[in-house]
Design a protein around this motif. Structure first.
Motif, mmCIF file in Angstrom:
data_model
loop_
_atom_site.group_PDB
_atom_site.id
_atom_site.type_symbol
_atom_site.label_atom_id
_atom_site.label_comp_id
_atom_site.label_asym_id
_atom_site.label_seq_id
_atom_site.Cartn_x
_atom_site.Cartn_y
_atom_site.Cartn_z
ATOM 1 N N VAL A 165 0.934 -1.158 0.087
ATOM 2 C CA VAL A 165 0.108 0.149 0.114
ATOM 3 C C VAL A 165 1.010 1.297 -0.033
ATOM 4 O O VAL A 165 2.177 1.389 0.253
ATOM 5 N N LEU A 219 4.332 6.198 4.247
ATOM 6 C CA LEU A 219 4.517 6.844 5.295
ATOM 7 C C LEU A 219 5.519 6.191 6.303
ATOM 8 O O LEU A 219 6.248 6.951 7.201
ATOM 9 N N LYS A 220 5.445 4.874 6.267
ATOM 10 C CA LYS A 220 6.023 3.961 7.380
ATOM 11 C C LYS A 220 7.629 4.475 6.927
ATOM 12 O O LYS A 220 8.565 4.614 8.164
ATOM 13 N N GLU A 262 0.433 3.734 1.887
ATOM 14 C CA GLU A 262 0.555 4.023 3.492
ATOM 15 C C GLU A 262 2.099 3.517 3.861
ATOM 16 O O GLU A 262 2.761 3.945 4.796
ATOM 17 N N GLU A 263 2.671 2.492 3.106
ATOM 18 C CA GLU A 263 3.986 1.923 3.271
ATOM 19 C C GLU A 263 5.063 3.035 3.211
ATOM 20 O O GLU A 263 6.248 2.886 3.896
#
Lengths: 461, 461
Positions: B445, B450-451, B447-448
């Motif tokens: 995703v 963001l990680k 969002e990874e």
């Protein structure tokens, strides 16, 4: 006899996570791989399937211009060789990153061999060596399960393990098994102009558990796909042009279709059946799989730990990685193991519309007799979804009637992967419905649909 | 003289929010509208612009099939009349919902008239009536600001107030002002095959404040658009085919182009200059705009409140709605007003890639001398972004060096609207970096990404 502190069987996502955690505690490690390095995820799972879906969705959207006021004068030509080439070249790049990681591993820790248990502390390698370890981590992953009746179709059967190695797209594919993999690949193939029929039994499609969402999943996907979710395959035989399948369709009517390939997506099974697990003395379930604690990854208070797809619990990459780390740490600390924090659960299917379960499913709440309310939003009239013409599906959010805490959610709908993160983070932050309604919702966004569902739940509390 | 508890000037998002809050406390209300009911958002703002963008993006994606292995044999025909028709018909549907809301208002509360202040308790209506009110709420909204030099172009000048009423797409448009509205509309027009040049001065594009993100915004958008962000318009004149603009381009070279229309997006100004605000005696700033408290919406400890675009602070729909509610409640409770909770801030530009600022901007942190670290991710190599071929942009996340609390973020990149919600909710939940890294990130995703940024910040703390 080689003696180590920790032996790890398998070098996929879980095994690599275990290794990285274990190496912080000891240099005495055996990391055993029977076949190729690289993860299920990168080789045959998440990454290549998302690449196939990306191509399919791009083409699908190009075919859907009319409602916006435009159209294609001409036609879309799909070059199957090019489609498959991009998937493989990007896939190989991702696998390359995994191999880079393995390069950083200490070569004296690596054993290229099969392994099975002699007893709970000893492994027999297929190259004749034996390894004695204080702790052993099973990270053997899973494999595609192919029911026996497909054996006679031989090379006409494909699975997600080899579909991405096809030189070009097949003309037609029978997809057997409408679970996540079947839906993702089946829909993508359909959108890439492959004639596709998806076969299921008993009406189960995808993984949602709330009754209205289960039937909505079937309804929405059936609009686009030839989804024989309640079919019976009567006969399959090899014919010159492929495989002829005789079946009873959803309405019980006999049908006969021929496909170039049969894609079997009936499920994956854990690789715990070839390591002579019975020699360990640990407790096994009725399928001869180890019983373990999902906060410690420990099997029966023993020195054996199990992580990733091998334990058949949360067969999802980020969980495999977490489990590997927990197993690696606890294997090193054994017998002084620790209960490890687990993230809020999250499952996503990347079909279109996407499916997601966040934290507790409807079924689990019912099973555990939780007293909860359900807030519902339909995306049909949701502003931004309608603007983008992705206004299909529903989101159900579950709240505890007493504490008003957010318990979980199920969804079929647009951008579910993003709403799922927002909801999973809310769950892990132990937010109540009032706290969630106080959060910012921009305008116009699909997240406003979530707000509608929250308001619906609020009224019911 | 009509006497009421509360008078509300304006019935846009803020005025309606104020009315709904006030009605819970008193039935003695005057709700004054000088023109049409319906909000800026629905009529000329958020909704129609997102409809234009949806059409533009659909076409843009259809033109971008090649890297996936497909192509269009033929061409895409854009029917400008149909494009504009869909925008208006959907827009009218959204406006219809607003009008439905107004129908629920008590007709005896409604005054269709202009209004200005006689003193802090009295309004003069243009129909001759006077209204005396214990509390008065200014919810007069904002209007497009058109600099004087455009006056001579007369009807060849368009703004976001009337662009959606065009029967068809113009052949060419000069967009003056590369702020959010200019970028959103300018890029959408470009993608709809309208020849577009976007003019700016001094290199400012969009709203991000972190230096590297400001230049990245320019770089990324300039690849697609004719973005004259550092230009000087020397002369504009009406010619038979439209408006001829002579200008110095980004490199200072003289250019001459002719456009069918000139879209002025140089900004919006609050409608506080025509209500004789000076008669109230409340404190005004150097632009003669009321000074107010953003937690109470109160102006100078007076009985006057100001909400929505009129206060020129957070000119965003969900903020206008919140501010209206706060003003409505406090107007009713006056003088016993309450400090109201404000949500974490969130600004999104729906150009492509999208821009977002969450909570504190880089500039604000610097201005307030906060001791913080910045975690960075480039989406160039981010897995899923690359899979979907949306791998452009960067996300910067800011964390307090002492408390490790999440302070804010700025981003240009894929699916920024969704990451922005995740981050704004994290900010409002007062999460630290360790709490955020413990959250679930699915795979694969966006969002990874963001990680990755979080891990980068973690290393710097």
């Amino acid at each position: 006899m080689i003696k180590v502190d920790i032996a790890i069987i398998g070098t996929g996502t879980a095994g690599m996570g275990a290794y990285k955690a274990a190496i912080k505690h000891t240099d005495s490690i055996a990391l055993i791989e029977e076949s190729k390095y690289g993860t299920t995820c990168a080789r045959v799972g998440c990454m290549p399937s998302k690449l196939l879906i990306a191509a399919a969705d791009a083409i699908h959207h190009a075919q859907s211009l009319e409602p916006f006021g435009a159209k294609i004068d001409g036609k879309i030509i799909i070059d199957g060789v090019k489609v498959m080439h991009r998937i493989r070249s990007e896939r190989d790049r991702f696998v390359g990153f995994v191999l880079e990681t393995v390069k950083d591993f200490n070569p004296k820790h690596l054993y290229q061999s099969k392994a099975h248990f002699i007893n709970k502390n000893t492994l027999q390698l297929s190259d004749g060596q034996k390894i004695q370890a204080k702790s052993i981590i099973i990270a053997t992953g899973s494999r595609t399960f192919i029911p026996k009746e497909f054996d006679k179709l031989e090379s006409l059967v494909i699975t997600n393990d080899n579909i991405f190695d096809l030189d070009t797209l097949p003309k037609s594919v029978a997809v057997v098994g409408p679970g996540v993999i079947g839906l993702e690949l089946g829909q993508a193939l359909h959108r890439l102009n492959v004639k596709t029929t998806i076969f299921g039994r008993g009406g189960r499609v995808g993984f949602l558990t709330a009754p209205t969402l289960k039937s909505l999943t079937k309804k929405i996907l059936s609009k686009e796909l030839n989804l024989q979710h309640s079919s019976t395959i009567k006969n399959m035989k090899v014919v010159p042009s492929g495989v002829e399948i005789e079946y009873l369709d959803n309405s019980g009517n006999p049908q006969k279709e021929t496909f170039e390939k049969v894609l079997v997506t009936t499920g994956r099974i854990p690789n715990t059946d070839k390591i002579q697990i019975e020699n360990t003395g640990i407790q096994l379930d009725n399928k001869s799989r180890p019983i373990f604690d999902s906060h410690t990854m420990q099997c029966s208070n023993s020195n054996i730990f199990i992580a990733g797809d091998a334990n058949n619990e949360l067969t999802i990459l980020h969980e495999a990685s977490d489990e590997g780390r927990i197993a690696g740490t606890n294997a090193a600390l054994y017998p002084n193991i620790r209960n490890k924090f687990r993230r809020s659960k999250l499952s996503i299917a990347f079909c279109n519309p996407q499916l997601a379960i966040i934290a507790e499913s409807y079924d689990n709440l019912i099973k555990n007799k939780v007293n909860f309310v359900t807030g519902v939003v339909s995306f049909k009239g949701q502003g931004r979804s309608r603007v983008m013409l992705v206004n299909q599906g529903e989101l159900h959010v579950f709240f505890d009637k007493t504490s008003h805490l957010f318990l979980g959610a199920e969804m079929i709908g647009p951008r579910a992967e993003h709403l799922a993160h927002l909801l999973a983070w809310s769950h892990q932050s132990k937010l109540t419905i009032d706290k969630m309604l106080q959060m910012p919702f921009y305008h116009p966004v699909i997240e406003e649909g979530l707000k509608t569902a929250l308001n619906d739940a609020r009224m019911k509390l």
